[in-house]
Motif scaffolding. Structure first.
Motif, PDB file in Angstrom:
ATOM      1  N   THR A   1      64.838  46.647  18.839  1.00  0.00           N
ATOM      2  CA  THR A   1      64.470  45.273  19.201  1.00  0.00           C
ATOM      3  C   THR A   1      64.853  44.297  18.090  1.00  0.00           C
ATOM      4  OG1 THR A   1      62.251  45.677  18.380  1.00  0.00           O
ATOM      5  CG2 THR A   1      62.571  45.845  20.739  1.00  0.00           C
TER       6      THR A   1
ATOM      7  N   LEU B   1      46.968  43.795  23.247  1.00  0.00           N
ATOM      8  CA  LEU B   1      47.500  42.441  23.189  1.00  0.00           C
ATOM      9  C   LEU B   1      48.856  42.436  22.499  1.00  0.00           C
ATOM     10  CD1 LEU B   1      46.908  39.473  23.746  1.00  0.00           C
ATOM     11  CD2 LEU B   1      46.019  39.313  21.432  1.00  0.00           C
TER      12      LEU B   1
ATOM     13  N   ALA C   1      50.994  44.847  22.230  1.00  0.00           N
ATOM     14  CA  ALA C   1      52.000  45.446  23.100  1.00  0.00           C
ATOM     15  C   ALA C   1      52.469  44.441  24.142  1.00  0.00           C
ATOM     16  CB  ALA C   1      51.435  46.692  23.774  1.00  0.00           C
ATOM     17  N   ILE C   2      51.519  43.684  24.714  1.00  0.00           N
ATOM     18  CA  ILE C   2      51.886  42.720  25.751  1.00  0.00           C
ATOM     19  C   ILE C   2      52.778  41.634  25.167  1.00  0.00           C
ATOM     20  CG2 ILE C   2      51.025  40.968  27.330  1.00  0.00           C
ATOM     21  CD1 ILE C   2      48.567  42.668  27.712  1.00  0.00           C
TER      22      ILE C   2
ATOM     23  N   PHE D   1      54.577  41.660  22.537  1.00  0.00           N
ATOM     24  CA  PHE D   1      55.855  42.261  22.170  1.00  0.00           C
ATOM     25  C   PHE D   1      56.746  42.415  23.395  1.00  0.00           C
ATOM     26  CE2 PHE D   1      58.446  45.908  20.758  1.00  0.00           C
ATOM     27  CZ  PHE D   1      58.917  45.366  19.582  1.00  0.00           C
ATOM     28  N   GLY D   2      56.164  42.983  24.449  1.00  0.00           N
ATOM     29  CA  GLY D   2      56.924  43.197  25.671  1.00  0.00           C
ATOM     30  C   GLY D   2      57.381  41.900  26.304  1.00  0.00           C
ATOM     31  N   VAL D   3      56.464  40.935  26.370  1.00  0.00           N
ATOM     32  CA  VAL D   3      56.796  39.659  27.007  1.00  0.00           C
ATOM     33  C   VAL D   3      57.918  38.971  26.229  1.00  0.00           C
ATOM     34  CG1 VAL D   3      55.958  37.333  27.432  1.00  0.00           C
ATOM     35  CG2 VAL D   3      54.566  39.277  28.095  1.00  0.00           C
TER      36      VAL D   3
ATOM     37  N   LEU E   1      60.171  40.347  24.310  1.00  0.00           N
ATOM     38  CA  LEU E   1      61.418  41.085  24.492  1.00  0.00           C
ATOM     39  C   LEU E   1      62.071  40.718  25.813  1.00  0.00           C
ATOM     40  CD1 LEU E   1      63.164  43.235  23.209  1.00  0.00           C
ATOM     41  CD2 LEU E   1      61.776  44.968  24.307  1.00  0.00           C
ATOM     42  N   VAL E   2      61.271  40.748  26.878  1.00  0.00           N
ATOM     43  CA  VAL E   2      61.813  40.423  28.199  1.00  0.00           C
ATOM     44  C   VAL E   2      62.264  38.964  28.246  1.00  0.00           C
ATOM     45  CG1 VAL E   2      61.238  40.179  30.622  1.00  0.00           C
ATOM     46  CG2 VAL E   2      60.466  42.181  29.376  1.00  0.00           C
TER      47      VAL E   2
END
Lengths: 254, 304, 358
Positions: free
Chosen positions: C259, C303, C305-306, C308-310, C312-313
């Motif tokens: 990432t 939180l 993880a969310i 981070f994921g958001v 990234l997307v």
């Protein structure tokens, strides 16, 4: 010793003989063209010469050296360059960088020197650049020099690919349908360039082409293929009037 | 189970058969997750790293179905499959479609991001959180005895249900109009589009189908490993399964899953500790060395 | 927009394209050298991480961004570097022995994984590197005599010619100088034939090979260099953390490393630095933001993880060129003001440029 010779070349894909016992010889300094209807195995021959596919039979000799069994990149290092039917440029690089990659076989510096960018690397880079600029002048690409390839029109990219092949300073140039996708004006220009490459640069050209006008204008000798077999060979006029060729093109099957 | 020295010669065979059965059952779960990967990969050339997390989410929905809603086992399955199919379609529409046509690796990163989100969200939902839950099934701890061989009904049920799902999918792809359209899309998107198949909608449905298959795997796995927010990491074992079989081959994914499951089960018993966890990866490396595109994969050659 | 009238081929291979570059990079250099004397200890400690992750980012960028190979196993090289450094340091070796050894051993590991990479492409390569990562992690866990297994291993501060890098400031300068060094090395490579060969492989393998690029050699080289840089990063990481254990080098760590290059902006060295800074700053921002959230959103790990994921997307959807791409746009906006127009950087999507033959 002949300049470039292909003997008894053959390959099958899934039981179909795509190329079947094809032999021909290219003399130094001539433009030799392979013609034939779609699916006759013309591009396959190029891929066999470039060692992209392993030939199932036959030999390929260049300047007295057998190419069979070498790694594909060795072909370029021996002095054979090629272009592709559907353009295989390095899309995310500039025109200049594309041509510089063509100089790869003339690389003289080692990894360690390059990491430190020693004066030797600097000198080599300037020499490469000068060689590339000659090609740029020759093909009149100065205008596009710093542009990204991805944004350029098809016709220009076709010329850039020709330039990249020339930048390798080949002794034999393989052109895979140089006129495909070009309009008549661009095709006309391409013909001029092929003539110049042969006469000014003295590079031998082996070409696959559809456009019979272009073929008869630039070629010294022509080989006609059909269904993987050679059916006629000779001057453009001879081959064009050969009954087997006419039959192959007009689709008189059997 | 681990009384290796005590058992006699017949015991060894017996032991082997039980390990084999356990391996096949575990392999079925890998196979189903791998099948989900392959369905999506064939249709959109996207490798969905969130497949394991879809499975985890599906298991949680099943959990909610059976505990909170009090549904019977079979209805729980239907409920979870339906919810997750819708979820899969939404994910495709909202997250994947905007990146359609980007380089493959970029899309992979999107799905990895999606996996992060799913794992994070699950831990924040009341009633799910970071706890571990048991999942009740009608099979419980029943066993069948065939002579000296003891077979767990649980494992037989997993195998049977996987076989049933595979049969259903086979019939769907072979005979249903939508299934045929999906096949066409996966073989040549452009041609399918010209033939009047709504490619985008089909892609969306494939995501739904794939999420449902993952959910099914999650439901089969739930009684074994329990339901928790990290159960999706099993997807990382399903990858080797899909690759061993040849990414892009549906039968390959099933075979690959079974191979990985059995090898893992046997390695866990006969080899020193530690080999069980890496067995899947060692197998995939060996297969890739021998056949770079898996057992059933086709060697694609770029046309120039 | 600045137009440079070129009069010499040398201008195209210079380190700094024009005087503006010299000025800004000079200023950056001054700021970086002055930083440890001005900033708080905490910030310096974070800067250590930025430097370390930048080096790793460079390594990964070389492989992913410039050679077009995929790796989901870089944490393995990080581990090789970290453990080599820890072991040699523990055996009393000075830094000038241990650090090159860490780089060399990681490079060797890179070559090992590079060999299957010669035949593998795309997803198959990703899985092979992923498998490699898991296996290395397992070896570290099981080889307790050497690595201390799950119990972990303590690492002493680095030592060079009798000098010990035990203060924040001295370690900062060690990290910074290695970062600058690796950056210069990559810039040099990228403006010479090797770098061009890498880019050629990324854009079209077939064509690169027809230009005489030895695919096997250059791919292996790219893997080795990338792994070596990651190994150096790993060695510094070991000194920074002072305690290493297998769970720091899992697959998730590899994904985090990737990432860096994706969020930073693939295909640019700036991107590696931006991405590294981003990945260090993000958890801080989240922990600060947490104070302002209702106490219901307690699960901090969830939180993170969310978010981070958001991110990234969102980055990939809205800014595929990463932070560096955004920076380019902002800069161009100022340079062209008021003539900047939307879509100036729009790139064409290549729909389904499939290499499958059916």
């Amino acid at each position: 010793m002949s300049f470039f010779r292909v003997e008894d070349l053959g390959i099958s894909f899934g039981g179909v003989r795509a190329v079947d016992a094809v032999s021909f010889e290219v003399n130094q300094g001539e433009v030799y063209t392979i013609i034939g209807p779609n699916g006759a195995g013309k591009t396959t021959i190029f891929n066999l010469i470039g060692l992209l596919y392993p030939a199932s039979s036959g030999t390929i000799c260049f300047e007295g050296r057998t190419l069979n069994g070498l790694a594909p990149h060795r072909v370029a290092q021996l002095g054979i360059a090629r272009t592709f039917q559907n353009i295989e440029l390095f899309e995310h690089a500039t025109v200049l960088q594309n041509l510089l990659i063509g100089r790869h076989r003339h690389r003289s510096t080692s990894l360690w020197q390059e990491m430190a960018f020693l004066p030797a690397v600097r000198r080599a880079e300037l020499a490469q650049r000068e060689a590339v600029e000659k090609v740029i002048d020759f093909l009149e690409l100065a205008h596009y020099r710093d542009g990204l390839v991805a944004g350029l029109p098809y016709g220009v990219r076709k010329v850039i690919e020709l330039g990249r092949a020339l930048a390798t300073e080949p002794r034999l140039l393989l052109l895979d349908e140089p006129s495909s996708g070009l309009n008549p004006e661009e095709t006309n220009e391409m013909a001029f360039w092929i003539e110049d490459i042969q006469k000014e640069l003295g590079i031998t050209v082996l070409m696959v082409e559809h456009d019979m006008n272009l073929v008869s204008r630039v070629s010294d000798r022509v080989l006609a293929l059909n269904e993987g077999r050679s059916i006629a060979q000779g001057t453009p006029a001879e081959v064009q009037s050969h009954p087997a060729v006419i039959e192959a093109y007009l689709g008189g099957s059997d | 189970m681990r009384g290796r020295g005590i058992l006699g010669g017949g015991g060894l065979v017996n032991q082997f058969l039980q390990l084999l059965l356990a391996g096949v059952a575990q392999g079925c779960v890998y196979a189903l997750v791998a099948l989900g990967f392959v369905l999506i990969y064939k249709a959109t050339e996207t490798v969905n790293f969130a497949q394991g997390d879809l499975m985890m989410l599906g298991a949680f929905f099943a959990l909610t179905g059976s505990t909170t809603l009090g549904l019977p086992y079979w209805l729980t399955i239907v409920f979870a499959l339906a919810v997750m199919a819708v979820f899969g379609m939404l994910a495709e529409r909202l997250v994947l479609r905007p990146v359609l046509g980007y380089p493959a690796f970029t899309v992979v990163m999107v799905t990895i991001g999606m996996g992060y989100i799913l794992r994070g969200v699950v831990t924040m939902i009341p009633g799910w959180g970071t706890d571990t839950y048991t999942f009740a099934t009608p099979f419980a701890d029943a066993v069948i005895r065939l002579g000296a061989v003891v077979l767990a009904v649980q494992q037989l049920a997993v195998i049977g249900m996987t076989a049933a799902l595979c049969l259903a999918l086979y019939l769907f792809f072979r005979y249903a109009k939508l299934g045929v359209a999906m096949q066409a899309t996966s073989q040549n998107q452009l041609a399918a589009y010209y033939m009047g198949i709504p490619v985008r909608r089909v892609n969306m449905l494939i995501w739904g189908l794939s999420a449902a298959v993952a959910t099914f795997a999650g439901i089969l796995l739930a009684p074994v490993t329990f339901v928790h927010s990290n159960m999706g990491f099993i997807g990382l074992k399903a990858f080797p399964a899909a690759v061993v079989g040849g990414f892009g081959s549906v039968p390959g994914s099933i075979v690959g899953g079974l191979i990985i499951g059995v090898v893992e089960s046997l390695a866990g018993y006969y080899l020193p500790e530690g080999f069980k966890d890496v067995a899947a990866y060692v197998v995939v490396l060996i297969v890739l060395m021998v056949r770079p595109s898996g057992i059933f994969g086709e060697t694609a050659r770029k046309k120039v | 927009m600045r137009f440079i009238f070129k009069t010499d081929y040398r201008q195209d291979i210079r380190l700094f394209r024009h005087a503006g570059y010299v000025f800004w990079y000079g200023l950056l250099g001054v700021v970086l050298v002055a930083a440890p004397f001005v900033l708080s200890e905490y910030v310096i400690s974070q800067l250590h991480f930025v430097c370390i992750y930048s080096i790793v980012g460079f390594g990964l960028m070389l492989l992913v961004g410039f050679t077009g190979q995929i790796s989901l196993g870089h944490a393995a090289f990080l581990a090789v570097g970290a453990y080599t450094e820890a072991l040699l340091q523990g055996a009393g070796m000075p830094l000038w022995v241990s650090l090159p050894s860490a780089a060399l051993l990681s490079a060797a590991a890179g070559i090992i994984i590079g060999i299957p990479a010669l035949r593998l492409k795309g997803i198959y390569l990703a899985i092979a590197t992923l498998a490699f990562n898991v296996i290395v992690e397992e070896i570290i866990t099981r080889w307790e005599g050497l690595t201390g297994g799950n119990g972990g291993k303590h690492v002493k501060p680095a030592e060079l010619f009798g000098f010990t890098f035990d203060s924040d400031v001295s370690f900062y300068f060690l990290c910074l100088s290695l970062t600058v060094l690796s950056c210069l090395m990559l810039i040099n490579l990228l403006r010479s034939p090797t770098g061009r060969a890498f880019v050629a492989i990324r854009d079209s393998e077939i064509s690169a090979s027809c230009m005489g690029v030895n695919l096997a050699k250059y791919k292996t080289m790219s893997f080795a260099l990338s792994a070596a840089l990651t190994g150096v990063g790993g060695a510094l990481y070991a000194h920074k953390i002072t305690f290493i254990s297998p769970e720091q080098f899992t697959l998730l760590a590899s994904i985090e490393l990737v990432t860096i290059v994706i969020i930073g902006g693939i295909g640019s060295l700036h991107g590696a630095v931006f991405g590294a800074a981003f990945i260090i700053v993000l958890p801080q921002v989240i922990s600060v933001a947490k104070d302002y959230l209702p106490s219901g959103a307690a699960g901090i790990s969830g939180l993170q993880a969310i978010v981070f994921g958001v991110l990234l997307v969102a980055f990939i959807i809205f800014e595929p060129m990463g932070i560096y791409g955004r920076w380019l746009k902002v800069r161009t906006w100022f340079e062209l003001f008021p003539f900047y127009r939307q879509g100036m950087f729009r790139r064409q999507k290549s729909y389904m440029k499939s290499e499958r033959l059916r």
